[in-house]
Design a protein around this motif. Sequence first.
Motif, PDB file in Angstrom:
ATOM      1  N   ALA A   1      90.981 -21.257  20.806  1.00  0.00           N
ATOM      2  CA  ALA A   1      91.579 -20.075  20.176  1.00  0.00           C
ATOM      3  C   ALA A   1      91.135 -19.995  18.716  1.00  0.00           C
ATOM      4  O   ALA A   1      91.079 -18.927  18.121  1.00  0.00           O
ATOM      5  N   LEU A   2      90.809 -21.152  18.145  1.00  0.00           N
ATOM      6  CA  LEU A   2      90.334 -21.181  16.755  1.00  0.00           C
ATOM      7  C   LEU A   2      88.836 -20.907  16.681  1.00  0.00           C
ATOM      8  O   LEU A   2      88.340 -20.352  15.716  1.00  0.00           O
ATOM      9  N   ASN A   3      88.148 -21.345  17.703  1.00  0.00           N
ATOM     10  CA  ASN A   3      86.695 -21.157  17.745  1.00  0.00           C
ATOM     11  C   ASN A   3      86.346 -20.650  19.138  1.00  0.00           C
ATOM     12  O   ASN A   3      86.078 -21.425  20.056  1.00  0.00           O
ATOM     13  N   LEU A   4      86.361 -19.319  19.255  1.00  0.00           N
ATOM     14  CA  LEU A   4      86.230 -18.688  20.583  1.00  0.00           C
ATOM     15  C   LEU A   4      84.968 -19.108  21.310  1.00  0.00           C
ATOM     16  O   LEU A   4      84.945 -19.176  22.533  1.00  0.00           O
ATOM     17  N   HIS A   5      83.928 -19.387  20.541  1.00  0.00           N
ATOM     18  CA  HIS A   5      82.654 -19.723  21.192  1.00  0.00           C
ATOM     19  C   HIS A   5      82.363 -21.219  21.129  1.00  0.00           C
ATOM     20  O   HIS A   5      81.228 -21.652  21.258  1.00  0.00           O
ATOM     21  N   GLY A   6      83.414 -21.997  20.920  1.00  0.00           N
ATOM     22  CA  GLY A   6      83.234 -23.450  20.897  1.00  0.00           C
ATOM     23  C   GLY A   6      82.872 -23.989  22.272  1.00  0.00           C
ATOM     24  O   GLY A   6      83.050 -23.309  23.288  1.00  0.00           O
ATOM     25  N   ASP A   7      82.387 -25.198  22.298  1.00  0.00           N
ATOM     26  CA  ASP A   7      81.973 -25.835  23.554  1.00  0.00           C
ATOM     27  C   ASP A   7      83.235 -26.232  24.352  1.00  0.00           C
ATOM     28  O   ASP A   7      84.010 -27.076  23.906  1.00  0.00           O
TER      29      ASP A   7
ATOM     30  N   ARG B   1      73.464 -28.203  15.127  1.00  0.00           N
ATOM     31  CA  ARG B   1      74.635 -28.947  14.652  1.00  0.00           C
ATOM     32  C   ARG B   1      75.386 -29.569  15.824  1.00  0.00           C
ATOM     33  O   ARG B   1      75.837 -30.709  15.762  1.00  0.00           O
ATOM     34  N   MET B   2      75.529 -28.804  16.908  1.00  0.00           N
ATOM     35  CA  MET B   2      76.255 -29.328  18.066  1.00  0.00           C
ATOM     36  C   MET B   2      75.544 -30.544  18.652  1.00  0.00           C
ATOM     37  O   MET B   2      76.172 -31.502  19.096  1.00  0.00           O
ATOM     38  N   GLY B   3      74.204 -30.499  18.648  1.00  0.00           N
ATOM     39  CA  GLY B   3      73.437 -31.645  19.156  1.00  0.00           C
ATOM     40  C   GLY B   3      73.700 -32.879  18.305  1.00  0.00           C
ATOM     41  O   GLY B   3      73.926 -33.992  18.816  1.00  0.00           O
ATOM     42  N   LYS B   4      73.705 -32.681  16.978  1.00  0.00           N
ATOM     43  CA  LYS B   4      73.958 -33.808  16.064  1.00  0.00           C
ATOM     44  C   LYS B   4      75.369 -34.344  16.243  1.00  0.00           C
ATOM     45  O   LYS B   4      75.599 -35.553  16.253  1.00  0.00           O
TER      46      LYS B   4
ATOM     47  N   PRO C   1      81.109 -21.703   4.579  1.00  0.00           N
ATOM     48  CA  PRO C   1      80.306 -21.482   5.773  1.00  0.00           C
ATOM     49  C   PRO C   1      81.066 -20.646   6.793  1.00  0.00           C
ATOM     50  O   PRO C   1      82.285 -20.694   6.852  1.00  0.00           O
ATOM     51  N   LYS C   2      80.317 -19.880   7.600  1.00  0.00           N
ATOM     52  CA  LYS C   2      80.968 -19.043   8.605  1.00  0.00           C
ATOM     53  C   LYS C   2      81.347 -19.889   9.804  1.00  0.00           C
ATOM     54  O   LYS C   2      80.695 -20.884  10.110  1.00  0.00           O
ATOM     55  N   LEU C   3      82.387 -19.450  10.488  1.00  0.00           N
ATOM     56  CA  LEU C   3      82.831 -20.207  11.653  1.00  0.00           C
ATOM     57  C   LEU C   3      81.715 -20.313  12.689  1.00  0.00           C
ATOM     58  O   LEU C   3      81.543 -21.337  13.343  1.00  0.00           O
TER      59      LEU C   3
END
Length: 369
Positions: A332-338, A206-209, A196-198
Amino acid sequence: MPPKAIGPYRVLETLGSGGAGTVYRALDRRSNDEVALKLLSTGGPSLDDRAARRLAREFETLADLSHPNVVKVFEAGIHAGQPYLAMELIEGLTLRHYLDVSFNDLHTPTPSSRGPFSLRRTADDDFGSEDGPDEDDDGSEDDGTFDLNAFAEEAPSEDLASFHGAGEDDSDGLPGVDPRRAGVRAPPPSRTPATPKLADLNRPERMGKLKDAMLQVCEALAYIHGHGLVHRDLKPSNIMVDDDRQVRLMDFGLAKFLADDAGITADGKLVGTYRYMAPEQILGEPLDGRADLYSLGVILYELLSGRPPFDAKTPHELWRQVLETEPPPLLALNLHGDPQLARVAHRLIRKEPDDRFQTAEEVYEALSE
Ligand SMILES: Nc1ncnc2c1ncn2[C@@H]1O[C@H](COP(=O)(O)OP(=O)(O)OP(=O)(O)O)[C@@H](O)[C@H]1O
């Protein structure tokens, strides 16, 4: 071959197995109700009468617990000298698989799509093999991408003896820890790799779950900590989500039954799952609920970033990192993370229990902001 019967239960099928034993779907012949039956493998001789009485005492406490997010334990018993536990049968998925489903919904695996931030699922457990070159599952050389094996099933604990197989003795690497006391558990079965893509990690659905599941885990932890209990082995495979999205905390009480206060079993093994263990747990120090909050932080970090905060080829190296180094900034691992969830994860995995959130209620509040 699974046993045909265990105590008053008829075994219907095997649901799965982990480090501590095998779980069966079984029928209670007295009530005709289906249950999940966990037959523990103690790895040692049959339980004697004293141990059996201790089992009964431990699980009396568990049977008294009742919370919508804690799996219901019905009874405990002994079958052929091994303890078993009858509990509520959950029709659902472990947290890892639950949050994985959305990947599969979206993504068609393309083995060649591994960019620097691609995820690769491996059949490996927490650690790579220490012998031989560092190779991927497919046998190719490591290409320098992150070893994002967070979505492979975690191995409950590793066979430390195998890391000393070459006669190397690095048991002095960590204070208070004798690696030869660690548990020996079988690696998980192979699973089909997916890539799966980052970006998929951040899908709103997915974030809601994820957030909803984390809040429910906090409720479960608040409840058990409120009863003066510590889980000690919190990890994604010990959290199940049913078809109504209701979360259940599993395997609660097992670590305590199988080990002494320092987390060591009668035959000298360290109980718990290395990747999720708090520093104080690694060091065999007395634990409180904040050790579970650390484990929750590791789970949150890896579900948000696609990789665990600390990753190593050997338990020793992992422990060194957990005790001495800072994890990479999640964003830094997930630039668009919450960013809010990332902050919560980082605070949960602070090395000093005093620097973490102090209670599951505080974590719940922070996740709800
Ligand atoms: N109460 C339950 N209801 C339904 N399925 C269950 C239940 N408990 C466990 N299972 C299934 O059985 C599998 C194996 O569970 P088990 O607790 O033995 O392993 P684990 O949690 O992966 O490892 P460990 O025992 O080391 O914590 C789980 O992954 C889950 O799919």
